[in-house]
Design an enzyme around this catalytic site. Sequence first.
Site, PDB file in Angstrom:
ATOM      1  N   ASP A  12     -15.156 -44.178 -25.673  1.00 19.70           N
ATOM      2  CA  ASP A  12     -14.390 -43.067 -26.263  1.00 19.70           C
ATOM      3  C   ASP A  12     -14.490 -43.187 -27.780  1.00 19.70           C
ATOM      4  OD1 ASP A  12     -12.688 -40.835 -26.509  1.00 19.70           O
ATOM      5  OD2 ASP A  12     -10.940 -42.122 -26.739  1.00 19.70           O
ATOM      6  N   SER A  13     -14.126 -42.121 -28.471  1.00 20.69           N
ATOM      7  CA  SER A  13     -14.131 -42.164 -29.928  1.00 20.69           C
ATOM      8  C   SER A  13     -13.039 -43.115 -30.439  1.00 20.69           C
ATOM      9  CB  SER A  13     -13.902 -40.760 -30.483  1.00 20.69           C
ATOM     10  OG  SER A  13     -12.697 -40.235 -29.963  1.00 20.69           O
ATOM     11  N   CYS A  75     -14.839 -39.597 -23.573  1.00 19.09           N
ATOM     12  CA  CYS A  75     -14.499 -38.680 -24.666  1.00 19.09           C
ATOM     13  C   CYS A  75     -15.056 -37.285 -24.350  1.00 19.09           C
ATOM     14  CB  CYS A  75     -15.119 -39.222 -25.958  1.00 19.09           C
ATOM     15  SG  CYS A  75     -14.891 -38.163 -27.383  1.00 19.09           S
ATOM     16  N   GLU A 155      -2.088 -39.643 -32.459  1.00 16.88           N
ATOM     17  CA  GLU A 155      -2.463 -40.865 -33.196  1.00 16.88           C
ATOM     18  C   GLU A 155      -1.249 -41.441 -33.924  1.00 16.88           C
ATOM     19  OE1 GLU A 155      -5.402 -42.533 -33.747  1.00 16.88           O
ATOM     20  OE2 GLU A 155      -6.537 -41.313 -32.312  1.00 16.88           O
ATOM     21  N   CYS A 189      -9.097 -33.169 -23.681  1.00 16.52           N
ATOM     22  CA  CYS A 189      -9.182 -34.148 -24.770  1.00 16.52           C
ATOM     23  C   CYS A 189      -8.375 -35.369 -24.349  1.00 16.52           C
ATOM     24  CB  CYS A 189      -8.604 -33.538 -26.047  1.00 16.52           C
ATOM     25  SG  CYS A 189      -8.443 -34.738 -27.384  1.00 16.52           S
ATOM     26  N   HIS A 191      -6.506 -37.309 -25.870  1.00 14.67           N
ATOM     27  CA  HIS A 191      -5.177 -37.512 -26.461  1.00 14.67           C
ATOM     28  C   HIS A 191      -4.106 -36.566 -25.901  1.00 14.67           C
ATOM     29  CE1 HIS A 191      -7.538 -39.832 -29.229  1.00 14.67           C
ATOM     30  NE2 HIS A 191      -6.523 -40.064 -30.043  1.00 14.67           N
TER      31      HIS A 191
HETATM   32  N1  DGL Z   1     -11.713 -38.519 -27.698  1.00 12.10           N
HETATM   33  C1  DGL Z   1     -11.735 -37.171 -28.220  1.00 12.10           C
HETATM   34  C2  DGL Z   1     -11.900 -36.171 -27.073  1.00 12.10           C
HETATM   35  O1  DGL Z   1     -11.608 -36.452 -25.917  1.00 12.10           O
HETATM   36  C3  DGL Z   1     -10.489 -36.843 -29.005  1.00 12.10           C
HETATM   37  C4  DGL Z   1     -10.290 -37.663 -30.256  1.00 12.10           C
HETATM   38  C5  DGL Z   1     -11.311 -37.384 -31.353  1.00 12.10           C
HETATM   39  O2  DGL Z   1     -11.342 -36.259 -31.890  1.00 12.10           O
HETATM   40  O3  DGL Z   1     -12.068 -38.305 -31.620  1.00 12.10           O
HETATM   41  O4  DGL Z   1     -12.331 -35.074 -27.322  1.00 12.10           O
END
Ligand code: DGL
Length: 195
Positions: A12-13, A75, A155, A189, A191
């Site tokens: 993931d990011s 992600c 976050e 997403c 989050h």
């Molecule tokens: N992990 C990203 C997603 O699921 C969200 C967080 C980011 O923008 O890095 O799209």
Amino acid sequence: MERTELPVAVFDSGLGGISVLRALVRRMPGEDFLYFGDSANAPYGVRPAAEVRELTQSVIARLYARGIKAAVIACNTATAAALPALRETWPDMPIIGVIEPGSRAACEASPSGDIAVIATESTIRSGAYAEAILRRRPEAQVRSLACPLFVPLAEEGWFDGPIAEGVVSRYLEPLFEKSPAPDCLVLGCTHYPML
Ligand code: DGL
């Protein structure tokens, strides 16, 4: 080491994909997992697709060189921007994204086919969710909306309270105030479930 004994990578990011890791551990308790959150380069959702693709490719290259037998791209933004390129680069390794499973679940869950998708700007711009939903249910109506303030809120740990509620209402009320409203909302997403 046998290839089957190598870990499954979960990427993931940042840390949001840990919810995906948790679900995988529950489903496959016998597997080893290797989690990589690219916090140094997060957020991905505000970056152009080419940049997200490059970052994702470079992480998977590192993990592949270390030894993994499969990769889960937890992600949504990276799935939308990079999945076909990743599969082309590593055709011998299963690489699983989150957009197909999420779209399948939405198509199965929505009685009317009126489906709302919320995600990062990059994911919405890609059209990947709408495309995957319409491939399964061509009669579906997909309403796509980027919610760029949700990731910074999550976050910051502001999951509830008046600020989170105000921001969520501001984005989502217009989607649901008109009748008929969507009967299914895809949290596209990592989050968003935290909110
Ligand atoms: N992990 C990203 C997603 O699921 C969200 C967080 C980011 O923008 O890095 O799209």
